[in-house]
Scaffold this motif. Structure first.
Motif, short mmCIF file in Angstrom:
data_model
loop_
_atom_site.label_atom_id
_atom_site.label_comp_id
_atom_site.label_asym_id
_atom_site.label_seq_id
_atom_site.Cartn_x
_atom_site.Cartn_y
_atom_site.Cartn_z
N ARG A 75 0.86 -1.19 0.00
CA ARG A 75 0.00 0.00 0.00
C ARG A 75 0.90 1.24 0.00
O ARG A 75 2.03 1.21 0.46
CB ARG A 75 -0.85 0.07 1.29
CG ARG A 75 -1.75 -1.13 1.54
CD ARG A 75 -2.97 -1.15 0.65
NE ARG A 75 -3.85 -2.27 1.02
CZ ARG A 75 -3.76 -3.50 0.52
NH1 ARG A 75 -2.83 -3.79 -0.38
NH2 ARG A 75 -4.60 -4.45 0.92
N HIS A 76 0.31 2.34 -0.46
CA HIS A 76 1.01 3.63 -0.41
C HIS A 76 0.72 4.30 0.94
O HIS A 76 -0.42 4.29 1.40
CB HIS A 76 0.47 4.57 -1.48
CG HIS A 76 0.66 4.08 -2.88
ND1 HIS A 76 1.80 4.33 -3.60
CD2 HIS A 76 -0.14 3.38 -3.70
CE1 HIS A 76 1.68 3.79 -4.81
NE2 HIS A 76 0.52 3.21 -4.89
N TYR A 77 1.73 4.94 1.53
CA TYR A 77 1.51 5.78 2.71
C TYR A 77 2.33 7.06 2.61
O TYR A 77 3.53 7.01 2.28
CB TYR A 77 1.84 5.02 4.01
CG TYR A 77 0.81 3.95 4.28
CD1 TYR A 77 -0.48 4.30 4.68
CD2 TYR A 77 1.08 2.61 4.05
CE1 TYR A 77 -1.46 3.33 4.86
CE2 TYR A 77 0.11 1.64 4.23
CZ TYR A 77 -1.17 2.02 4.63
OH TYR A 77 -2.15 1.07 4.79
N VAL A 101 -3.85 -4.05 5.61
CA VAL A 101 -2.58 -3.48 6.06
C VAL A 101 -2.78 -2.54 7.25
O VAL A 101 -2.10 -2.65 8.27
CB VAL A 101 -1.87 -2.76 4.88
CG1 VAL A 101 -0.64 -2.01 5.35
CG2 VAL A 101 -1.49 -3.79 3.81
N SER A 102 -3.75 -1.63 7.15
CA SER A 102 -3.97 -0.72 8.29
C SER A 102 -4.43 -1.53 9.51
O SER A 102 -4.06 -1.22 10.64
CB SER A 102 -4.97 0.38 7.94
OG SER A 102 -6.25 -0.14 7.71
N GLY A 103 -5.19 -2.60 9.28
CA GLY A 103 -5.63 -3.46 10.39
C GLY A 103 -4.45 -4.10 11.09
O GLY A 103 -4.41 -4.19 12.32
N GLY A 139 -9.45 14.26 7.01
CA GLY A 139 -9.12 12.96 7.59
C GLY A 139 -7.62 12.72 7.54
O GLY A 139 -6.81 13.62 7.80
N SER A 140 -7.24 11.49 7.11
CA SER A 140 -5.80 11.19 7.03
C SER A 140 -5.16 11.90 5.84
O SER A 140 -3.94 11.84 5.68
CB SER A 140 -5.57 9.68 6.96
OG SER A 140 -6.27 9.13 5.86
N GLY A 141 -5.94 12.59 5.03
CA GLY A 141 -5.38 13.41 3.96
C GLY A 141 -4.51 14.54 4.48
O GLY A 141 -3.76 15.17 3.72
C1 LIG Z 1 -0.56 8.18 -2.46
C2 LIG Z 1 -1.34 7.59 -1.30
C3 LIG Z 1 -0.98 7.93 -0.02
C4 LIG Z 1 -1.70 7.40 1.08
N1 LIG Z 1 -1.36 7.79 2.34
C5 LIG Z 1 -2.08 7.35 3.39
C6 LIG Z 1 -1.78 7.80 4.71
O1 LIG Z 1 -0.88 8.63 4.94
N2 LIG Z 1 -2.52 7.32 5.74
C7 LIG Z 1 -3.54 6.42 5.53
O2 LIG Z 1 -4.19 5.99 6.52
N3 LIG Z 1 -3.84 5.97 4.29
C8 LIG Z 1 -3.13 6.39 3.22
N4 LIG Z 1 -3.42 5.94 1.96
C9 LIG Z 1 -4.41 4.84 1.81
C10 LIG Z 1 -3.67 3.49 1.95
O3 LIG Z 1 -2.81 3.28 0.84
C11 LIG Z 1 -4.60 2.27 2.03
O4 LIG Z 1 -5.50 2.35 0.96
C12 LIG Z 1 -5.39 2.19 3.33
O5 LIG Z 1 -4.51 2.12 4.46
C13 LIG Z 1 -6.27 0.95 3.32
O6 LIG Z 1 -5.48 -0.20 3.17
P1 LIG Z 1 -5.88 -1.54 3.93
O7 LIG Z 1 -4.97 -2.61 3.45
O8 LIG Z 1 -5.97 -1.30 5.39
O9 LIG Z 1 -7.37 -1.78 3.42
P2 LIG Z 1 -7.81 -2.80 2.24
O10 LIG Z 1 -7.66 -4.20 2.73
O11 LIG Z 1 -7.10 -2.40 0.98
O12 LIG Z 1 -9.33 -2.38 2.08
C14 LIG Z 1 -10.34 -2.82 3.01
C15 LIG Z 1 -11.65 -2.18 2.67
O13 LIG Z 1 -11.58 -0.76 2.88
C16 LIG Z 1 -11.81 -0.04 1.67
N5 LIG Z 1 -10.78 1.02 1.66
C17 LIG Z 1 -9.51 0.92 1.20
N6 LIG Z 1 -8.83 2.08 1.38
C18 LIG Z 1 -9.69 2.94 1.98
C19 LIG Z 1 -9.57 4.28 2.42
N7 LIG Z 1 -8.40 4.99 2.29
N8 LIG Z 1 -10.63 4.84 3.01
C20 LIG Z 1 -11.80 4.14 3.15
N9 LIG Z 1 -11.98 2.86 2.74
C21 LIG Z 1 -10.93 2.27 2.16
C22 LIG Z 1 -11.63 -1.02 0.56
O14 LIG Z 1 -12.44 -0.69 -0.55
C23 LIG Z 1 -12.07 -2.33 1.21
O15 LIG Z 1 -13.45 -2.45 1.20
C24 LIG Z 1 -2.75 6.48 0.86
C25 LIG Z 1 -3.09 6.12 -0.45
C26 LIG Z 1 -2.41 6.68 -1.53
C27 LIG Z 1 -2.80 6.28 -2.92
#
Ligand SMILES: Cc1cc2nc3c(=O)[nH]c(=O)nc-3n(C[C@H](O)[C@H](O)[C@H](O)COP(=O)(O)OP(=O)(O)OC[C@H]3O[C@@H](n4cnc5c(N)ncnc54)[C@H](O)[C@@H]3O)c2cc1C
Length: 251
Positions: A75-77, A101-103, A139-141
């Motif tokens: 994932r991107h952060y 990943v966040s979980g 938010g986290s933006g």
């Molecule tokens: C350039 C960039 C920078 C980012 N920086 C950050 C950051 O600084 N901090 C941060 O917390 N995240 C950030 N994100 C978002 C991050 O990459 C993941 O998408 C997020 O952490 C969810 O990943 P996950 O594996 O926990 O969820 P997943 O397992 O990928 O998704 C679980 C469920 O949640 C939904 N979901 C996925 N992402 C989001 C979301 N962002 N909001 C709401 N629902 C979602 C999915 O559709 C799915 O149903 C960034 C994304 C990008 C593209």
């Protein structure tokens, strides 16, 4: 004829930040040194990175988790910390419901655990501190924008910088204790006594654009797709040139 663009191996930007293009293309193992809560749903993770070559505020990295059976999730952060030479960087992660990943970061990760990272990535959303910056996040933006605010403070930059940050409630406002006079918080569901509740509107954006710093604002917008659309429409309606709005979408 096809032309290829070969990026320089090092980019020099104001404030002596240098980014190695080579480090950005290879994975390396980082160690979690601290996890601290920011809000009930967001936590900051501090990572020791062996050969971190520096970043420009606004950049992000790619993070990879690999399970014992070889399954990998990446994932991107965004990078939350200001550039420094500590060998550490900080990320702030929202706990997305059911998120893989966040979980893991919110329920399993502990200091000492290792993850893989690759970066820094993306020059488009980067702000080296060289021009007036109008930052709008929700938010986290706010994470990459906070790197810019921290950089502005750490370097004592005098270029104007303003931050408009939207959160559902005071409890969900990430980095609440760190904001200063540069920041205007907007609360969409509940607000501290005396502050209005409501969506970010022209009434928030227009007064900032009216300041007209020399050279004009470079606007940086970060959040969900919906928020990014909304905020950029407000900016354009208030007179911000479209080609001076940079958008990072987390959705
Ligand atoms: C350039 C960039 C920078 C980012 N920086 C950050 C950051 O600084 N901090 C941060 O917390 N995240 C950030 N994100 C978002 C991050 O990459 C993941 O998408 C997020 O952490 C969810 O990943 P996950 O594996 O926990 O969820 P997943 O397992 O990928 O998704 C679980 C469920 O949640 C939904 N979901 C996925 N992402 C989001 C979301 N962002 N909001 C709401 N629902 C979602 C999915 O559709 C799915 O149903 C960034 C994304 C990008 C593209």
């Amino acid at each position: 004829m096809t032309e290829t663009f070969t990026p320089p191996t090092r980019f020099a930007v104001p404030g002596r930040i240098e980014v190695s293009a080579q480090a950005a293309t290879s994975w390396q193992t980082a160690t979690i040194t601290e996890i601290r809560p920011e809000t009930p749903r967001a936590a900051t993770v501090r990572l020791a990175v062996p050969v971190w070559a520096g970043h420009v505020p606004g950049q992000h990295l790619m993070l990879r988790l690999t399970a014992e059976d070889g399954y990998a999730a990446q994932r991107h952060y965004s990078i939350a910390s200001a550039p420094d030479d500590s060998g550490h960087i900080e990320l702030t992660l929202d706990h997305v419901a059911g998120g893989e990943v966040s979980g893991w970061f919110h329920t399993v990760a502990r200091p000492g655990d290792r993850v893989e990272v690759r970066g820094p990535l993306s020059g488009f959303f980067a702000w080296p501190g060289d021009r007036p910056a109008l930052l709008i996040g929700a938010g986290s933006g706010v994470v990459p924008l906070m790197s810019m605010v921290r950089h502005h403070r750490a370097r004592g930059l005098d270029v104007p910088l303003r931050l408009l940050v939207s959160a559902r409630s005071p409890e969900e406002l990430i980095y609440a204790r760190e904001y200063g006079a540069e920041t205007t918080p907007v609360f969409t569901r509940s607000a501290p006594t005396g502050l209005p509740v409501g969506r970010m509107s022209a009434a928030h954006v227009a007064p900032l654009l009216a300041e007209r710093p020399p050279g004009g604002w470079e606007a940086y917008v970060c959040g969900s797709n919906g928020f990014a659309e909304h905020a950029s429409r407000l900016l354009v309606a208030a007179g911000q040139p479209v080609d001076r709005i940079r958008i990072e979408r987390f959705g």
